[in-house]
Design a protein around this motif. Structure first.
Motif, short mmCIF file in Angstrom:
data_model
loop_
_atom_site.label_atom_id
_atom_site.label_comp_id
_atom_site.label_asym_id
_atom_site.label_seq_id
_atom_site.Cartn_x
_atom_site.Cartn_y
_atom_site.Cartn_z
N TYR A 136 25.34 43.71 55.58
CA TYR A 136 25.22 43.77 54.12
C TYR A 136 26.53 43.51 53.42
N ASP A 137 27.63 43.69 54.13
CA ASP A 137 28.95 43.48 53.55
C ASP A 137 29.20 41.97 53.47
N ILE A 138 29.36 41.44 52.24
CA ILE A 138 29.41 39.98 52.12
C ILE A 138 30.56 39.38 52.91
N GLY A 169 18.01 36.09 41.07
CA GLY A 169 17.31 37.26 40.57
C GLY A 169 17.91 37.77 39.28
N ARG A 170 17.58 39.02 38.95
CA ARG A 170 18.05 39.61 37.70
C ARG A 170 19.53 39.99 37.84
N LEU A 171 20.31 39.80 36.75
CA LEU A 171 21.74 40.10 36.81
C LEU A 171 21.96 41.60 36.98
N GLU A 172 22.59 41.97 38.06
CA GLU A 172 22.90 43.39 38.29
C GLU A 172 24.31 43.47 38.83
N THR A 173 25.08 44.41 38.32
CA THR A 173 26.41 44.63 38.87
C THR A 173 26.60 46.12 39.05
N PRO A 174 27.50 46.54 39.91
CA PRO A 174 27.77 47.97 40.06
C PRO A 174 28.22 48.54 38.73
N GLU A 175 28.01 49.83 38.56
CA GLU A 175 28.32 50.46 37.29
C GLU A 175 29.79 50.33 36.94
N GLY A 176 30.04 50.18 35.66
CA GLY A 176 31.43 50.14 35.20
C GLY A 176 32.09 48.80 35.41
N THR A 177 31.37 47.79 35.90
CA THR A 177 31.99 46.49 36.06
C THR A 177 31.26 45.49 35.19
N HIS A 178 32.03 44.51 34.77
CA HIS A 178 31.43 43.48 33.92
C HIS A 178 31.71 42.13 34.57
N ALA A 179 30.63 41.45 34.92
CA ALA A 179 30.79 40.18 35.62
C ALA A 179 31.20 39.08 34.66
N ILE A 199 34.06 37.25 43.49
CA ILE A 199 33.05 38.28 43.17
C ILE A 199 33.68 39.67 43.24
N MET A 200 34.41 39.92 44.33
CA MET A 200 35.05 41.22 44.47
C MET A 200 36.03 41.46 43.32
N HIS A 201 36.68 40.38 42.93
CA HIS A 201 37.68 40.49 41.88
C HIS A 201 37.06 41.01 40.59
N VAL A 202 35.87 40.49 40.25
CA VAL A 202 35.28 40.92 38.99
C VAL A 202 34.42 42.17 39.16
N LEU A 203 34.01 42.47 40.38
CA LEU A 203 33.15 43.64 40.57
C LEU A 203 33.93 44.84 41.10
N GLY A 204 35.21 44.82 40.95
CA GLY A 204 35.99 45.99 41.34
C GLY A 204 36.02 46.22 42.83
N GLY A 205 36.03 45.16 43.60
CA GLY A 205 36.17 45.30 45.05
C GLY A 205 34.85 45.59 45.74
N GLU A 206 33.72 45.45 45.03
CA GLU A 206 32.43 45.72 45.66
C GLU A 206 32.10 44.62 46.68
N VAL A 207 31.65 45.04 47.89
CA VAL A 207 31.31 44.04 48.90
C VAL A 207 29.87 44.16 49.38
N ASP A 208 29.17 45.20 48.95
CA ASP A 208 27.81 45.41 49.47
C ASP A 208 26.84 44.55 48.67
N MET A 209 26.16 43.61 49.36
CA MET A 209 25.29 42.67 48.65
C MET A 209 24.06 43.36 48.07
N ARG A 210 23.74 44.59 48.50
CA ARG A 210 22.58 45.28 47.93
C ARG A 210 22.87 45.76 46.51
N ARG A 211 24.14 45.83 46.16
CA ARG A 211 24.50 46.34 44.85
C ARG A 211 24.72 45.24 43.83
N MET A 212 24.42 44.02 44.20
CA MET A 212 24.66 42.94 43.24
C MET A 212 23.48 41.96 43.29
N SER A 213 23.26 41.32 42.20
CA SER A 213 22.22 40.29 42.17
C SER A 213 22.34 39.50 40.89
N GLY A 214 21.84 38.29 40.93
CA GLY A 214 21.79 37.46 39.72
C GLY A 214 23.13 37.04 39.18
#
Lengths: 194, 102, 631
Positions: C304-306, C440-450, C354-369
């Motif tokens: 799951y880790d991109i 899919g639908r745009l989703e990002t982890p909380e507190g991050t703005h893509a 992607i990690m840069h804008v999502l605050g280091g998030e790497v789990d693909m289940r937490r992002m979409s769109g």
């Protein structure tokens, strides 16, 4: 028996007797006096072997100046103190005597047996020495050797003597006089130290 | 020059030297010990003079001077030290000064 | 032999940059990124010039070495720092400096604000210098220096954020696992030196046939074990997924495009040694590569880790390259190396954006769109996905096809089969990754703005995206430019003829398309969830095992790490603690005890000392006397 042999016999007996007497004299002044006697006797043996100047120096400086210094210190520290005859250190006396005897035996062996071997190399220099003493004279000949071949050691001894004099002056100063020179400590610092 | 053989002088020197050693080791008064050391030095001087005679030159006698100088310097410094010790400890006994040990 | 001209400067420029940045980096500050990029960019320009000069020469003259200075001279053996410029090394130089320059530029933006900004660029330049030394060195010693140097830089850069224990551990793991391979590599070098008496690459290749099958097999297998460490093949691949703890540009440069391909380069460079073994070593290389390709593709499908998906993908693609080497298709392997460098670096950089804008998030289940928010990243990433999946006309299609075709022509249908299955799997997990992240639908982890990648990142992404699309041009079937270019260095390779010319690429294309289609069915549109559940139920233990990385890490921990630790603690506690320290302390105690009693000899009585002195005098005197008397 010539007069020389007779003089040697007397010197021998006096020197050895005084030395042994030094061992047993309890009072330091007596020891010093016996030493003077031994040194005078030794000066005789020097004379017998043609070392006239050395003999004179022996009497003037050794038996004279140095021994006066010794006596002076003895007097300064108190004449009446004499050593106890009891030896506090175990084995000190027997060991010292035994080892001393061994040492004496060794040197005596060398002196009696080895000297013949040595004579074959040196020969009898008495004649040469007599000639030296006669022609330029003992003092002059001695001075020539001392100030030519032994000039550097001679100068070195002067440095040694100066060092000794300075050292003694430093050592002999009274403690009080040192503190007079040393920087005074202020009362505040004194309290701090305390 | 005497006809007494050099060996006799050397025997005298050996005896005096050994007596000096024994005395320096058995006596306890520091000044007395010093005197025995002077005795040993004198014995050595005798040896030098005797050798000077055997070789027929004056080098041995010159060496006596050097021994003399060293002895004088040593006596002066040594006596000063003894004086200091005595002043402090009220005794010239060398056995009293044995603090420097195990 | 002609001089290699600019080669010393190609290595020297990044080295100079590294020295300057590592020594004065703190004072240089912000400008470090520009200096580093300039150094490697200039090296790239020099590389292009060198390449152009080579092209201007007749094919058989495109080989030159230049001795820069003598390194070691012992008796009649002498080896120096001398650089070899030929077709193979110039291709590698272009990849390293070209992709390296883009990644340097990308890093200026990515690493902005990092407290160790200039040190990062110093390390990057140092890495580039060692990598260039590795590919340009004309003897094994120099190659080994570069080999170890890039390992060191890899260690430093994986553990760049050493404040995080996990990064420090990953760096240590990478270093230690590589050490196993490097040791084998070193012994392989010894074998070659002992049997051939030279470290010179060209001389070794010229005389390899004289070694005999046994020795060359041993040498080949040892060298290949070294390659499995550096290039993350079975059994030494375990460090690469963990290496993703490093900054993403590092993953792109070192752990995708360049360093991990060192093993491929080395095997290709020393191919005569492998061939001298009569096929045994090459067979091992091919099967290990194929197995690794399949094995890593399975794990990538369950991750799951991109970044780790990309890491497994890298392992898998490197497996392809070794497969190609194993069937003797050296130029196909180098071709795939080049295209892979393009699209894998591209995808890593995309993941980094992607990690840069999502605050280091790497789990693909937490992002979409994310396609809607960051179109540049999405479209370039898509180019990479299509390229790695082998869709015509993207770069990966041609290179992967060349490998599979070579396996077929060699008559090794098993390898071809594994390769084709892996191609399907590759397309599948890449589709999975892409769809999960970008569709899919745009989703990002909380507190991050893509938002889309900054200009400097885009400046690296777009050229790589373009190269991923058209990179196949360098070796179009029918033209096979790269293969012809490499031929003098690597030997001729066969090209499919007749019906196979279209059948084999067609099959590969079908496999890739099928993989993409399966991915789309499982992750997009109505009923995807249900279909996925059914697949997991059907896969059962295989899926479970793949999710747990096939338990390899745990097996290694139990069989190698645990006994190693036991041995170490035995050495530390028993051997050192009781044995050696016992001897040392025992000696000290013995001396101490005996001194306790001996010290009483020091009575403080000066007369006692005098007697002792006299005793010594009598002893020495007596000794001398007896000698006199006995004489």
């Amino acid at each position: 028996m010539t007069i020389g042999t007779l003089v040697f016999g007397v010197a021998f007996i006096v020197a050895l007797g005084s030395a042994i007497a030094m061992l047993f004299a309890r009072n330091a002044v007596h020891v010093a006096l016996f030493l003077v006697a031994a040194q005078v006797a030794l000066a005789l043996t020097f004379l017998l072997q043609g070392a006239f100047f050395v003999a004179a120096v022996q009497i003037i400086i050794y038996a004279g100046a140095i021994m006066v210094l010794f006596l002076f210190v003895v007097m300064l520290l108190g004449v009446d103190r004499s050593e106890a005859l009891v030896e506090p250190l175990p084995f000190q006396r027997p060991l010292a005597l035994g080892l001393g005897a061994l040492l004496a035996a060794g040197i005596l062996y060398l002196a009696v047996a080895g000297i013949d071997a040595a004579s074959t190399i040196t020969g009898d220099g008495s004649g040469a020495l007599l000639a030296l003493n006669r022609d330029p004279g003992n003092v002059l000949a001695l001075a020539r050797v001392l100030f030519s071949r032994y000039l550097l050691p001679f100068e070195a001894t002067s440095a040694l003597l100066v060092a000794a004099i300075v050292g003694v002056m430093v050592l002999a100063r009274r403690v009080g006089s040192i503190s007079a020179v040393a920087p005074r400590i202020s009362p505040a610092e004194e309290r701090e130290v305390a | 020059m005497t006809e007494v053989a050099p060996s006799y002088f050397l025997v005298l020197a050996a005896l005096l030297f050994s007596i000096g050693v024994v005395g320096a080791l058995t006596r306890r008064n520091a000044i007395v010990i010093f005197m025995f050391i002077e005795l040993m030095l004198n014995a050595v001087n005798l040896v030098f003079v005797t050798f000077s005679r055997m070789w027929g030159n004056l080098d041995g006698q010159v060496l006596v001077f050097f021994v003399l100088v060293v002895a004088a310097a040593e006596a002066v410094v040594g006596l000063a030290i003894i004086l200091l010790i005595t002043r402090r400890r009220e005794s010239a006994n060398v056995d009293d000064a044995h603090l420097l040990r195990w | 032999m002609r001089e290699a001209g600019l080669a010393p400067f190609i290595v020297g420029l990044p080295l100079l940059g590294a020295v300057v940045l590592l020594v004065f980096g703190r004072r240089i500050g912000r400008a470090s990124g520009l200096i580093a990029s300039g150094a490697i960019g200039l090296a790239f320009v020099l590389g292009v010039i060198t390449f152009a000069r080579l092209l201007g020469l007749p094919a058989e003259e495109r080989e030159a070495t230049q001795r820069v200075f003598d390194f070691i001279t012992v008796g009649d053996f002498s080896t120096g720092v001398s650089l070899l410029v030929d077709q193979l090394s110039v291709v590698m130089v272009l990849v390293v400096t070209g992709v390296g320059t883009l990644i340097h530029i990308y890093s200026i933006s990515y690493m902005a604000g990092d407290p160790r900004y200039s040190r990062f660029f110093g390390y990057l330049n140092l890495f580039a210098a060692f990598m260039l030394l590795l590919v340009l060195g004309d003897n094994l010693l120099l190659l080994y220096v570069g080999w170890e140097g890039v390992g060191l830089c890899s260690y430093l850069l994986i553990g760049f954020w050493f404040e995080r224990p996990i990064a420090a551990t990953a760096a240590k793991k990478a270093f230690l696992v590589n050490r196993v391979g490097d040791f084998a590599f070193m012994i392989g070098i010894f074998v070659l030196f002992v049997s051939l008496g030279t470290l010179d690459l060209l001389a070794i290749n010229a005389n390899a046939a004289a070694m005999g099958a046994g020795l060359s097999t041993a040498a080949g297998l040892l060298l290949f074990l070294g390659a499995t460490g550096k290039s993350a093949q079975i059994p030494l691949y375990v460090w690469l997924p963990d290496a993703m703890e490093g900054p993403t540009p590092v993953s792109a440069l070192i752990h995708a495009a360049t360093m991990v391909t060192a093993g491929v380069y080395m095997v290709a460079r020393l191919s005569p040694v492998f061939e001298a073994s009569g096929g045994a070593a090459l067979t091992v290389v091919g099967y290990v590569g194929a197995l690794t390709a399949l094995w890593a593709a399975l794990m990538a499908s369950a991750e799951y880790d991109i970044k780790r998906v990309l890491a497994y993908s890298t392992i898998s693609q490197l497996g392809y390259m070794f497969l190609a080497l194993g069937v003797g298709a050296y130029s196909a392997a180098i071709f795939h190396l080049v295209t892979h460098a393009f699209f894998k670096a591209l995808m890593f950089l995309g993941a980094g954006a992607i990690m840069h804008v999502l605050g280091g998030e790497v789990d693909m289940r937490r992002m979409s769109g994310l396609r809607r928010a960051m179109p540049i990243v999405a479209y370039t990433f898509a180019a990479g996905v299509l390229a790695i999946s082998g869709i015509i006309p993207f770069a990966g299609f041609f290179s992967k096809d060349a490998i599979l075709a070579s396996a077929w022509i060699e008559g090794n249908f098993l390898l071809w089969g594994i390769g084709t299955v892996t191609a399907l799997l590759t397309a599948f997990y890449m589709a999975r990754l892409y769809i999960r992240v970008f569709e899919g639908r745009l989703e990002t982890p909380e507190g991050t703005h893509a938002h889309d990648a900054p200009a400097l990142m885009a400046a690296a992404l777009i050229p790589l995206g373009v190269l991923s699309v058209i990179g196949g041009v360098i070796n179009l079937p029918g033209l096979v430019t790269l293969e012809h270019f490499l031929e003098p260095a690597l030997g001729e390779s066969e090209v499919p003829t007749g019906v196979l010319t279209f059948l084999l690429p067609g099959l590969a294309l079908v496999a890739g398309a099928a993989g993409l289609f399966i991915g789309r069915r499982l992750y997009m549109g109505e009923g995807a969830e249900a279909r996925r559940a059914r697949l997991v139920a059907a896969g059962g233990p295989l899926v479970e095992a793949a999710r747990n990385k096939f338990y390899v890490d745990r097996i290694y921990a139990a069989t190698i790490v645990a006994p190693g630790r036991a041995l170490a603690s035995f050495c530390a506690d028993v051997l050192d603690g009781r044995g050696i320290e016992g001897v040392v302390n025992g000696t000290a105690t013995f001396i101490g005890r005996s001194s306790q009693s001996l010290r009483h000899l020091q009575t403080g009585y000066v007369r006692t000392y005098g007697v002792t002195f006299l005793f010594g005098v009598v002893l020495v005197f007596g000794f001398l006397l007896t000698r006199v008397v006995l004489a």
